[in-house]
Design a protein around this motif. Structure first.
Motif, PDB file in Angstrom:
ATOM      1  N   TYR A 159       6.720  11.912  42.506  1.00 31.68           N
ATOM      2  CA  TYR A 159       5.470  12.080  41.757  1.00 31.68           C
ATOM      3  C   TYR A 159       4.224  11.846  42.611  1.00 31.68           C
ATOM      4  N   LEU A 160       4.421  11.849  43.918  1.00 29.84           N
ATOM      5  CA  LEU A 160       3.292  11.709  44.826  1.00 29.84           C
ATOM      6  C   LEU A 160       2.259  12.809  44.614  1.00 29.84           C
ATOM      7  N   SER A 161       2.722  14.024  44.429  1.00 26.66           N
ATOM      8  CA  SER A 161       1.799  15.160  44.282  1.00 26.66           C
ATOM      9  C   SER A 161       1.020  15.110  42.980  1.00 26.66           C
ATOM     10  N   PHE A 162       1.471  14.303  42.025  1.00 28.92           N
ATOM     11  CA  PHE A 162       0.751  14.153  40.752  1.00 28.92           C
ATOM     12  C   PHE A 162      -0.224  12.974  40.780  1.00 28.92           C
ATOM     13  N   GLY A 163      -0.286  12.293  41.910  1.00 25.91           N
ATOM     14  CA  GLY A 163      -1.191  11.151  42.009  1.00 25.91           C
ATOM     15  C   GLY A 163      -0.669   9.886  41.368  1.00 25.91           C
ATOM     16  N   VAL A 164       0.609   9.871  40.999  1.00 26.09           N
ATOM     17  CA  VAL A 164       1.213   8.666  40.417  1.00 26.09           C
ATOM     18  C   VAL A 164       1.681   7.764  41.548  1.00 26.09           C
ATOM     19  N   ARG A 165       1.265   6.517  41.522  1.00 26.81           N
ATOM     20  CA  ARG A 165       1.724   5.544  42.507  1.00 26.81           C
ATOM     21  C   ARG A 165       2.808   4.667  41.887  1.00 26.81           C
ATOM     22  N   CYS A 166       3.861   4.383  42.656  1.00 29.77           N
ATOM     23  CA  CYS A 166       4.947   3.540  42.168  1.00 29.77           C
ATOM     24  C   CYS A 166       5.346   2.550  43.263  1.00 29.77           C
ATOM     25  N   ASN A 167       5.265   1.262  42.939  1.00 30.56           N
ATOM     26  CA  ASN A 167       5.647   0.199  43.860  1.00 30.56           C
ATOM     27  C   ASN A 167       6.503  -0.827  43.126  1.00 30.56           C
ATOM     28  N   SER A 168       7.123  -1.704  43.885  1.00 37.19           N
ATOM     29  CA  SER A 168       7.905  -2.779  43.269  1.00 37.19           C
ATOM     30  C   SER A 168       7.492  -4.121  43.852  1.00 37.19           C
ATOM     31  N   ILE A 169       7.767  -5.166  43.086  1.00 40.36           N
ATOM     32  CA  ILE A 169       7.513  -6.542  43.497  1.00 40.36           C
ATOM     33  C   ILE A 169       8.846  -7.274  43.485  1.00 40.36           C
ATOM     34  N   SER A 170       9.116  -8.017  44.568  1.00 43.66           N
ATOM     35  CA  SER A 170      10.384  -8.728  44.700  1.00 43.66           C
ATOM     36  C   SER A 170      10.148 -10.228  44.837  1.00 43.66           C
ATOM     37  N   PRO A 171      10.161 -10.947  43.722  1.00 43.57           N
ATOM     38  CA  PRO A 171       9.979 -12.401  43.814  1.00 43.57           C
ATOM     39  C   PRO A 171      11.255 -13.102  44.276  1.00 43.57           C
ATOM     40  N   ALA A 172      11.063 -14.289  44.869  1.00 39.93           N
ATOM     41  CA  ALA A 172      12.151 -15.240  45.033  1.00 39.93           C
ATOM     42  C   ALA A 172      12.155 -16.107  43.768  1.00 39.93           C
ATOM     43  N   ARG A 173      12.542 -17.373  43.885  1.00 42.40           N
ATOM     44  CA  ARG A 173      12.559 -18.226  42.689  1.00 42.40           C
ATOM     45  C   ARG A 173      11.135 -18.485  42.212  1.00 42.40           C
ATOM     46  N   VAL A 174      10.931 -18.264  40.922  1.00 41.40           N
ATOM     47  CA  VAL A 174       9.642 -18.507  40.279  1.00 41.40           C
ATOM     48  C   VAL A 174       9.887 -19.486  39.136  1.00 41.40           C
ATOM     49  N   HIS A 175       9.029 -20.485  39.009  1.00 43.13           N
ATOM     50  CA  HIS A 175       9.223 -21.506  37.978  1.00 43.13           C
ATOM     51  C   HIS A 175       8.802 -20.963  36.617  1.00 43.13           C
ATOM     52  N   THR A 176       9.776 -20.578  35.842  1.00 43.30           N
ATOM     53  CA  THR A 176       9.576 -20.073  34.481  1.00 43.30           C
ATOM     54  C   THR A 176      10.434 -20.896  33.527  1.00 43.30           C
ATOM     55  N   PRO A 177      10.262 -20.724  32.209  1.00 43.55           N
ATOM     56  CA  PRO A 177      11.129 -21.433  31.259  1.00 43.55           C
ATOM     57  C   PRO A 177      12.609 -21.162  31.482  1.00 43.55           C
ATOM     58  N   PHE A 178      12.959 -19.987  32.043  1.00 50.89           N
ATOM     59  CA  PHE A 178      14.360 -19.681  32.325  1.00 50.89           C
ATOM     60  C   PHE A 178      14.950 -20.712  33.285  1.00 50.89           C
ATOM     61  N   VAL A 179      14.184 -21.102  34.305  1.00 54.81           N
ATOM     62  CA  VAL A 179      14.667 -22.100  35.270  1.00 54.81           C
ATOM     63  C   VAL A 179      14.910 -23.433  34.580  1.00 54.81           C
ATOM     64  N   ASP A 232       7.853  -1.892  48.570  1.00 56.78           N
ATOM     65  CA  ASP A 232       8.310  -3.111  47.908  1.00 56.78           C
ATOM     66  C   ASP A 232       7.557  -4.297  48.492  1.00 56.78           C
ATOM     67  N   PHE A 233       7.110  -5.201  47.628  1.00 62.27           N
ATOM     68  CA  PHE A 233       6.324  -6.358  48.041  1.00 62.27           C
ATOM     69  C   PHE A 233       7.070  -7.651  47.734  1.00 62.27           C
ATOM     70  N   PRO A 234       7.740  -8.238  48.750  1.00 63.66           N
ATOM     71  CA  PRO A 234       8.337  -9.558  48.530  1.00 63.66           C
ATOM     72  C   PRO A 234       7.251 -10.601  48.314  1.00 63.66           C
ATOM     73  N   ILE A 235       7.471 -11.476  47.357  1.00 69.41           N
ATOM     74  CA  ILE A 235       6.593 -12.632  47.151  1.00 69.41           C
ATOM     75  C   ILE A 235       7.545 -13.808  47.002  1.00 69.41           C
ATOM     76  N   ASP A 236       7.860 -14.415  48.181  1.00 66.52           N
ATOM     77  CA  ASP A 236       9.078 -15.215  48.268  1.00 66.52           C
ATOM     78  C   ASP A 236       8.939 -16.519  49.039  1.00 66.52           C
ATOM     79  N   GLY A 237       7.728 -16.942  49.323  1.00 69.00           N
ATOM     80  CA  GLY A 237       7.558 -18.188  50.055  1.00 69.00           C
ATOM     81  C   GLY A 237       8.233 -18.195  51.409  1.00 69.00           C
ATOM     82  N   GLY A 238       8.410 -17.008  51.984  1.00 74.66           N
ATOM     83  CA  GLY A 238       9.022 -16.891  53.305  1.00 74.66           C
ATOM     84  C   GLY A 238      10.532 -16.769  53.292  1.00 74.66           C
ATOM     85  N   TYR A 239      11.128 -16.593  52.113  1.00 73.84           N
ATOM     86  CA  TYR A 239      12.590 -16.633  51.988  1.00 73.84           C
ATOM     87  C   TYR A 239      13.280 -15.585  52.848  1.00 73.84           C
ATOM     88  N   ILE A 240      12.825 -14.343  52.774  1.00 73.86           N
ATOM     89  CA  ILE A 240      13.538 -13.265  53.477  1.00 73.86           C
ATOM     90  C   ILE A 240      13.434 -13.398  54.983  1.00 73.86           C
TER      91      ILE A 240
END
Length: 244
Positions: A159-179, A232-240
């Motif tokens: 979908y590049l030719s349509f001007g649609v941008r698509c990216n991903s975010i890759s977190p490491a451990r994030v402190h949420t209620p699930f944790v 893809d954008f890792p947001i991982d506190g240096g994990y990778i």
């Protein structure tokens, strides 16, 4: 305002808890009108919707876009976790992970893409560091998040030719209620000890905060990020890069 999203119409799946809630709040602070798709129907502009149900997703997104007159942003955040090796993963577990984490992204992107082509909009998919590196006892979860990552690349390309941008975010451990729930269920009486142990697995020495992921998402949705797609954008506190 830096990273202004004023006038933008956004959809955030799984936006009533954890990282999704923070993304919803930050996008609203930046001026976007945010609609939440969630099994929990509470909250402003929340639409009760199961992302595994393609018909329900299409009807919901069609209604939002029709009433708003446009759709500019889709954030595929809804997802579930699972802990287990190959041998510990039952077929029902695999099917559930696939239905929510993979098919859910597909269903929402498919329903939204026509509107995003019209607005030259943005898709953000929530992947994980498990998309690209091996993590112990995350067999099915890694499978699902690997699929999210490669779907991101495919959508960005197609979908590049349509001007649609698509990216991903890759977190490491994030402190949420699930944790907190995980620690309470599996380490009763040792929650503080295990929390510190899990925090220390990030080289930076702590877990991420949901709002830190949300700030990155807001930037990637903004006009300041107009030159960014298929990444893809890792947001991982240096994990990778810094572990080991």
């Amino acid at each position: 305002m830096i990273h202004s999203l004023s006038g933008k119409i956004a959809i955030v799946t799984g936006g009533n808890s954890g990282i999704g809630r923070s993304i919803t709040e930050v996008l609203r602070e930046r001026g976007a009108r945010v609609h939440v798709l969630d099994l929990d129907a509470g909250g402003e502009d929340t639409h009760r919707c199961d992302v595994t149900d393609q018909d329900a997703v299409k009807q919901t997104i069609d209604r939002i876009a029709r009433e708003a007159g446009r759709l500019d942003i889709l954030i595929n955040n809804a997802g579930i976790g699972f802990i287990g090796t190959l041998e510990q993963t039952r077929e029902v577990d695999m099917d559930r992970l696939f239905a929510v984490n993979v098919k859910g992204v597909y269903n929402c992107a498919l329903a939204a893409i026509g509107y995003l082509k019209e607005s030259r909009g943005v898709i953000i998919n929530m992947a994980s560091i498990a998309s690209t590196i091996g993590i112990a006892e995350r067999f099915a979860y890694s499978m699902s998040k690997g699929a999210v990552l490669t779907m991101t690349y495919s959508i960005a390309k197609d979908y590049l030719s349509f001007g649609v941008r698509c990216n991903s975010i890759s977190p490491a451990r994030v402190h949420t209620p699930f944790v907190d729930q995980y620690l309470a269920s599996n380490y009763a009486g040792r929650e503080a000890e295990m929390f510190e142990r899990l925090s220390a697995t990030q080289p930076i020495g702590r877990m991420g905060k949901p709002e830190e992921v949300a700030y990155l998402a807001a930037y990637l949705c903004s006009d300041e990020a107009a030159f960014i797609t298929g990444t893809d954008f890792p947001i991982d506190g240096g994990y990778i890069k810094l572990n080991g």
